[in-house]
Design an enzyme around this catalytic site. Structure first.
Site, PDB file in Angstrom:
ATOM      1  CB  SER A   1      -4.222   1.979  -0.627  1.00 41.36           C
ATOM      2  OG  SER A   1      -3.231   1.644   0.309  1.00 41.36           O
TER       3      SER A   1
ATOM      4  CE  LYS B   1      -0.565   2.327  -1.495  1.00 34.18           C
ATOM      5  NZ  LYS B   1      -0.635   0.955  -0.972  1.00 34.18           N
TER       6      LYS B   1
ATOM      7  CE1 TYR C   1       2.057   5.213   0.149  1.00 32.10           C
ATOM      8  CE2 TYR C   1       2.449   5.290   2.513  1.00 32.10           C
ATOM      9  CZ  TYR C   1       1.922   4.661   1.413  1.00 32.10           C
ATOM     10  OH  TYR C   1       1.251   3.461   1.564  1.00 32.10           O
TER      11      TYR C   1
ATOM     12  CE1 TYR D   1      -3.990  -2.325  -0.498  1.00 33.20           C
ATOM     13  CE2 TYR D   1      -6.060  -2.948   0.551  1.00 33.20           C
ATOM     14  CZ  TYR D   1      -5.105  -1.991   0.250  1.00 33.20           C
ATOM     15  OH  TYR D   1      -5.273  -0.720   0.700  1.00 33.20           O
TER      16      TYR D   1
ATOM     17  CB  VAL E   1      -6.854   0.314   5.252  1.00 34.49           C
ATOM     18  CG1 VAL E   1      -6.086  -0.858   4.653  1.00 34.49           C
ATOM     19  CG2 VAL E   1      -5.958   1.528   5.436  1.00 34.49           C
TER      20      VAL E   1
END
Length: 373
Positions: free
Chosen positions: A124, A127, A250, A302, A320
């Site tokens: 992540s 992102k 993605y 998160y 993660v």
């Protein structure tokens, strides 16, 4: 028994009220005078554990390397509290006891302690890069027409708010928001071009697609596929966009192989307003960098972002794969690798490392001694 020279002036039931009102507050006041004022900082299991273990009191000012070594030593004692991600089978093969931290400073100093050269999956943290590039190519209005800027308080892969409300994905740091951003980019830029961009931003020419992680994630993508088609049904992914192509883009971005040093390099460029510290070349616009750092602070960890902001106070983004990217604005980039995760998906040891560093080096955004390095 306490001797009370005024007991003859008060009935019995007032006598004990007088003692509790005078002696107990006096006792607490005396104790407070003896207390080390350093302990008046924000309570923290990690921070106070290291202080108790090392008996750090009235000691010399530690060097940056000293702080990092102590932080990693502390973090190692917490790795057993987490577990590696297993919902992507390839990530479940990683040794959860690993831990490393790298710091790249604007003054040219580079310090690494622990497992900082071990390659792992960016997940992540990608992102951040996808959002920054989307802002450069597609523009602010196009990106935030379809995704919001608010924290969710929900897990990163939750469908709940997307399904039960008419709202767009709350922010680009959750899976739904990142998939929307990926759909904007997938038809505008090739993955190879994105890979070159990422290598430049991370100051790491060896970043590559980890094909094992990519295929492992694509074979266990049911939840993200459900999110993507729900997004299409609600109009957040345009009908003329290929949903499957957006998903592949993605997942490829999430499957890049980086190190803690790669993340520190990216953090340094963000800390330096998008400018490469060695060449002086601008790689990202000031506007894109500002937006990215703001969302890292409010949404980057998160559904643990709020507590992290209070305890650590450094804009950060976790993944993660065990990585954490942190940006101390105007000063340094921090990269961490610690694959043992808490229930929210954040590195257990990594958070301890950052919390200790934040206190010792006054890195919290609102620390009154912030600029003392």
């Amino acid at each position: 028994f306490f001797f009370d020279p005024f007991q003859h002036l008060f009935p019995v039931h007032h006598k004990y009220l007088f003692i509790s009102d005078i002696y107990i507050p006096l006792y607490l006041f005396v104790i407070s005078l003896k207390a080390d004022t350093h302990y008046t900082k924000l309570p923290s299991p990690c921070y106070h554990t290291i202080r108790k273990q090392h008996r750090i009191k009235n000691r010399r000012r530690l060097s940056m390397r000293d702080v990092l070594e102590q932080a990693v030593a502390l973090g190692k004692t917490h790795t057993h509290e987490g577990a590696v991600a297993t919902y992507i089978p390839e990530l479940g093969k990683v040794d959860g006891s690993q831990l490393g931290v790298s710091v790249f400073c604007r003054n040219g100093k580079r310090i690494s302690v622990g497992d900082t050269k071990v390659r792992f999956s960016i997940q992540s943290i990608s992102k951040i890069i996808t959002l920054a590039v989307a802002l450069e190519i597609c523009g602010f209005d196009q990106v935030f027409k379809k995704v919001g800027m608010e924290p969710t308080g929900d897990p990163f892969n939750s469908l709940m708010k997307l399904e039960n409300t008419d709202s767009s994905p709350y922010n680009p740091m959750i899976n739904a928001g990142a998939i929307v951003v990926a759909s904007c980019l997938a038809s505008e830029i090739s993955f190879d071009t994105m890979l070159d961009t990422i290598r430049a931003l991370c100051m790491d020419p060896d970043i590559n697609l980890d094909k094992k992680v990519y295929h492992s994630e694509m074979s266990h993508i049911s939840r993200n596929r459900a999110i993507a088609y729900l997004l299409e049904s609600k109009g957040y992914i345009e009908k003329n966009k290929d949903v499957e192509n957006s998903l592949h883009f993605y997942v490829k971005m999430c499957s890049l192989s980086v190190t803690a040093e790669s993340l520190a390099g990216l953090g340094l460029i963000l800390a330096n307003d998008g400018i490469h510290p060695d060449t002086g070349k601008r790689l990202l616009s000031s506007q894109a960098v500002k937006i990215v750092k703001t969302l890292m602070f409010t949404c980057g960890m998160y559904d643990g972002s709020g507590e992290f902001a209070v305890r650590v106070g450094i804009p950060s983004k976790s993944g993660v794969g065990g990585g954490i990217l942190s940006v101390v604005d105007g000063e340094m980039g921090i990269g961490i690798f610690g694959p043992a995760l808490d229930k929210k998906g954040n590195s257990v040891a990594g958070e301890c490392v950052l919390e200790y560093m934040s206190h010792e080096l006054h890195l919290h955004m609102f620390d009154p001694q912030r600029h003392t390095l």
